[in-house]
Design a protein around this motif. Sequence first.
Motif, PDB file in Angstrom:
ATOM      1  N   ASN A   1      -1.012  -1.068  -4.348  1.00 49.28           N
ATOM      2  CA  ASN A   1      -2.186  -0.421  -4.151  1.00 49.28           C
ATOM      3  C   ASN A   1      -2.261   1.051  -3.671  1.00 49.28           C
TER       4      ASN A   1
ATOM      5  N   HIS B   1       0.952  -1.149   0.175  1.00 47.40           N
ATOM      6  CA  HIS B   1      -0.091   0.102  -0.105  1.00 47.40           C
ATOM      7  C   HIS B   1       0.919   1.321  -0.132  1.00 47.40           C
TER       8      HIS B   1
ATOM      9  N   HIS C   1     -10.426  -4.919  -0.086  1.00 49.67           N
ATOM     10  CA  HIS C   1     -10.186  -4.484   1.342  1.00 49.67           C
ATOM     11  C   HIS C   1     -11.572  -4.700   2.078  1.00 49.67           C
TER      12      HIS C   1
ATOM     13  N   GLU D   1      -8.604  -4.348   6.853  1.00 53.10           N
ATOM     14  CA  GLU D   1      -7.876  -2.964   7.624  1.00 53.10           C
ATOM     15  C   GLU D   1      -9.033  -2.470   8.674  1.00 53.10           C
TER      16      GLU D   1
ATOM     17  N   HIS E   1      -4.336   5.265  -3.357  1.00 52.18           N
ATOM     18  CA  HIS E   1      -5.530   6.091  -3.343  1.00 52.18           C
ATOM     19  C   HIS E   1      -5.090   7.061  -4.396  1.00 52.18           C
TER      20      HIS E   1
ATOM     21  N   GLU F   1      -7.456   2.322  -5.598  1.00 56.51           N
ATOM     22  CA  GLU F   1      -8.221   1.902  -4.756  1.00 56.51           C
ATOM     23  C   GLU F   1      -9.628   2.727  -4.934  1.00 56.51           C
TER      24      GLU F   1
ATOM     25  N   TYR G   1      -0.298   7.258   2.552  1.00 54.12           N
ATOM     26  CA  TYR G   1      -1.640   7.876   2.557  1.00 54.12           C
ATOM     27  C   TYR G   1      -1.189   9.320   1.961  1.00 54.12           C
TER      28      TYR G   1
ATOM     29  N   HIS H   1     -15.293   1.756   2.014  1.00 52.49           N
ATOM     30  CA  HIS H   1     -15.493   2.720   0.865  1.00 52.49           C
ATOM     31  C   HIS H   1     -16.382   2.849   0.134  1.00 52.49           C
TER      32      HIS H   1
HETATM   33 FE    FE Z   1      -6.188   2.394   1.291  1.00 57.41          FE
END
Ligand code: FE
Length: 276
Positions: A105, A67, A211, A256, A107, A142, A70, A179
Amino acid sequence: MLKIGCHLSSSKGFLAMGKEAVKIGANTFQFFTRNPRGGAAKPIDEKDIDAYIEFAKENGIGKIVAHAPYTLNGCAADEKIRRFAIDTMADDLKRMEYIPGNYYNFHPGSHVKQGVDIGINYIVDMLNEVMTEEQTTTILLETMAGKGSEIGRTFQEIRAIIDKADLGYKLGVCLDTCHIFDGGYDIVNHLDDVVEEFDNVIGLERLKAIHLNDSMNVLGSHKDRHAKIGEGNIGLEAITEIINHKAFRELPFNLETPNDLEGYAGEIALLKSLYR
Ligand code: FE
Ligand code: FE
Ligand code: ZN
């Protein structure tokens, strides 16, 4: 067999993550490539990676998901932030080739008042700069809750990125159940319709990972706060249908949820018992 794992700390390296995964009953896992808030990654430890690859083979650990941090925002208005995102992703992808054939992955990003179209174009610019014909890692976009100005709150936005990127045919998607629920896709009462919409807009062949999270908030809240399995507004019944759905059941699921390792072990055991 259910492919199930959770987010693990990468601070002790790959072999340590592999061992931790096996200990909690997982056969896949996810990890941050570096501090989730950004910053430098640790130097590559080839011995650790070789030992991990051997361990994974022996213990049936399948494809794993890296991942991106962020803070990576490839569609920020500030050019320096976009440059940081490109450089970070390029470096992460170089490092991922030491464990070939796995997933990375990220965002898509937040456009912050620039509008979705400009945001999508910047994300495409980033992908065009970092993707290569030779890379064995599949980059996953994602699906997002649509908090603030997040891109990826609709399947159409994800599709637009895939269509515009030069090597878009190599891109995949990671669906986050919290999400999309927060984004307004009713996976509790209309799971088949949501799957059909995903297939029509993006194509199910693009879907590579899930996820698996419950949500503290309600359908369409655009909030993004994960709940433990069965303790949120998605609920255990819908989550059972998700892990068993023919469109999802062969994919790797990563939790998660707000848990320590013991909590994860419990959720993994529960989900295995609900897999048909
Ligand atoms: Fe994420
Ligand atoms: Fe997620
Ligand atoms: Zn989230």
